[in-house]
Design a protein around this motif. Structure first.
Motif, PDB file in Angstrom:
ATOM      1  N   ILE A   1      -3.843  -9.876  -1.194  1.00  0.00           N
ATOM      2  CA  ILE A   1      -3.494  -9.354  -2.516  1.00  0.00           C
ATOM      3  C   ILE A   1      -3.159 -10.536  -3.414  1.00  0.00           C
TER       4      ILE A   1
ATOM      5  N   LEU B   1       4.370  -5.285  -7.316  1.00  0.00           N
ATOM      6  CA  LEU B   1       3.795  -4.050  -6.753  1.00  0.00           C
ATOM      7  C   LEU B   1       4.584  -2.817  -7.173  1.00  0.00           C
ATOM      8  N   SER B   2       5.871  -2.972  -7.464  1.00  0.00           N
ATOM      9  CA  SER B   2       6.644  -1.783  -7.873  1.00  0.00           C
ATOM     10  C   SER B   2       6.175  -1.303  -9.249  1.00  0.00           C
TER      11      SER B   2
ATOM     12  N   VAL C   1       2.973  -1.856 -10.282  1.00  0.00           N
ATOM     13  CA  VAL C   1       1.599  -1.372 -10.062  1.00  0.00           C
ATOM     14  C   VAL C   1       1.664   0.058  -9.525  1.00  0.00           C
TER      15      VAL C   1
ATOM     16  N   LEU D   1      -2.218   1.722  -5.330  1.00  0.00           N
ATOM     17  CA  LEU D   1      -3.475   0.990  -5.128  1.00  0.00           C
ATOM     18  C   LEU D   1      -4.520   2.016  -4.695  1.00  0.00           C
TER      19      LEU D   1
END
Ligand code: NAD
Ligand code: MG
Length: 387
Positions: free
Chosen positions: A258, A286-287, A289, A292
């Motif tokens: 990633i 990522l929090s 985003v 996925l």
């Protein structure tokens, strides 16, 4: 000081490479830079980085470039011989970032001159992967992937035994038209196809990302770099462009790479020989985003991808023919002479025509690669009028 040259220094990858060099001037000596039409930027970069030799691919720009660099100790060359002159300089590392099959001979020349070659120019791997690999082995130099997915694969495979790998997944954003249906793709224009939702790249690769021709090239590139057969390569549409590749292992474990959609990550990994530097890149949160997403590509919408897997199975001269037909089709799409989906029709018809005449020999010699490249372009041109 590591001596380096950049082939295609004025493009998106070339400029990103120079950006990294500009942050670490003490460790690098820029020897050669090449460009094509943007000689203003080429001259500016040559002066800024104190290059020894520059070349423009465009002969008619030679005098202007020379004029811009008069008073500086910089050798100026032009045309394909000028590009090859830069490629043959004695350096430690060369970035191969010319776009299209025009990058093949310069990249090969750099390997033959004994440089480690960072390869953004996927077209040379697609057209002549075994020839590139042979040259790197014979010279004892490295051939390093720069394409984000292939850099990601090399990072995922690091420390793993290859015979434990069951599959590699590479991702595709789906490009500019990922939310359109196959029917809605009929009228799309080059201008619309040139807008990538996540990556900032040259125009040709941006359009190839929308058609997935880029992913088709990358599937073949993955085979050439990592010796993977087609059953071991899967493509998934991943709109966030954060997961670049996933290695799936026999014990059920999966390792995903990633990273931010910024090519400086992969370029730096190649430039610093797999060392991880503290780069000025945005950290993926990522929090923020949240999700996925992954889905299987629809071959009706992305016929180019299916063609890529066929080429991978075929091997030999099929890669060179496929890439050349694709370049011709793209030129015609850019000129509004061919529709977006017409590009895959032209390439498919070209491949069928060449295969039916047994012109896609399994033997791979450089002369034959160059010959099929030019022949496939003329066959593709002939089909353009029919679609
Ligand atoms: P670009 O169009 O921005 O730049 C292309 C470079 O090639 C320029 O320096 C141009 O002057 C030079 N060039 C063009 N035609 C030439 C010719 N006939 N002879 C010699 N030089 C020529 O392209 P880019 O987006 O930087 O892509 C370069 C390569 O890297 C391509 O093979 C592409 O597929 C690959 N790549 C790019 C990205 C990206 O993020 N841009 C990512 C992965 C791989
Ligand atoms: Mg890529």
């Amino acid at each position: 000081m590591k001596k380096i040259s950049i082939l295609g220094a004025t493009g998106s990858i070339g400029r990103n490479t120079l950006d990294l060099i500009s942050r670490d001037r003490d460790h690098f000596k820029v020897v050669g830079l090449t460009g094509a039409n943007n000689i203003e930027l080429l001259a500016e970069s040559a002066i800024k980085f104190n290059a020894d030799v520059v070349a423009t691919a465009n002969d008619s720009k030679f005098h202007d470039l020379k004029q811009m660099l008069s008073g500086y100790q910089i050798e100026v060359c032009a045309g394909i011989n000028g590009i090859l002159e830069v490629a043959s300089q004695k350096v430690d590392w060369v970035m191969s970032s010319i776009v299209g099959s025009a990058g093949l001979l310069p990249g090969l020349k750099a390997l033959e001159a004994g440089a480690n070659l960072a390869l953004a120019n996927k077209e040379s791997m697609v057209a002549a992967g075994p020839i590139m690999k042979r040259a790197s082995e014979e010279m004892g130099v490295k051939l390093i992937p720069v394409d984000s997915e292939h850099s990601a694969i090399s990072q995922v495979l690091r420390g793993e035994e290859k015979n434990t790998l069951s599959k590699i997944i590479i991702t595709a954003s789906g490009g500019a038209f990922r939310n359109l249906t196959a029917a809605e793709l009929i009228d799309v224009t080059p201008e619309q196809a040139s807008k990538h939702p996540n990556w900032n790249m040259g125009q040709r690769i941006t359009i190839d990302s929308a058609s997935l021709f880029n992913k088709a090239l990358e599937v073949i590139e993955a085979k050439e770099f990592f010796g993977l057969e087609s059953s071991k390569i899967e493509v998934l549409i991943h709109p966030q462009s954060l997961v670049h590749a996933i290695g799936c292992f026999f014990d059920g474990g999966m390792k995903a790479h990633i990273g931010p959609p910024d090519m400086r990550h992969a370029i730096a990994y190649a430039l610093y020989e797999e060392k991880r530097l503290n780069l000025p890149l945005e950290e993926v949160d990522l929090s923020k985003v949240g999700t996925l997403d992954f889905e299987k590509p629809d071959y009706l919408k992305y016929p180019a991808l299916k063609l890529g897997f066929d080429v991978l199975e075929h091997g030999g001269l099929a890669g060179a023919a496929f890439n050349a037909a694709k370049e011709e089709a793209l030129d015609n799409f850019l000129d509004h002479k061919l529709s977006f989906l017409g590009m895959a029709d032209v390439v498919s018809a070209t491949m069928d025509e060449l295969a039916s005449k047994n012109q896609l020999s399994p033997e791979l010699e450089l002369d034959a690669v160059l010959e099929i490249d030019s022949h496939a372009r003329s066959v593709a041109k002939m089909f353009v009028d029919k679609f």
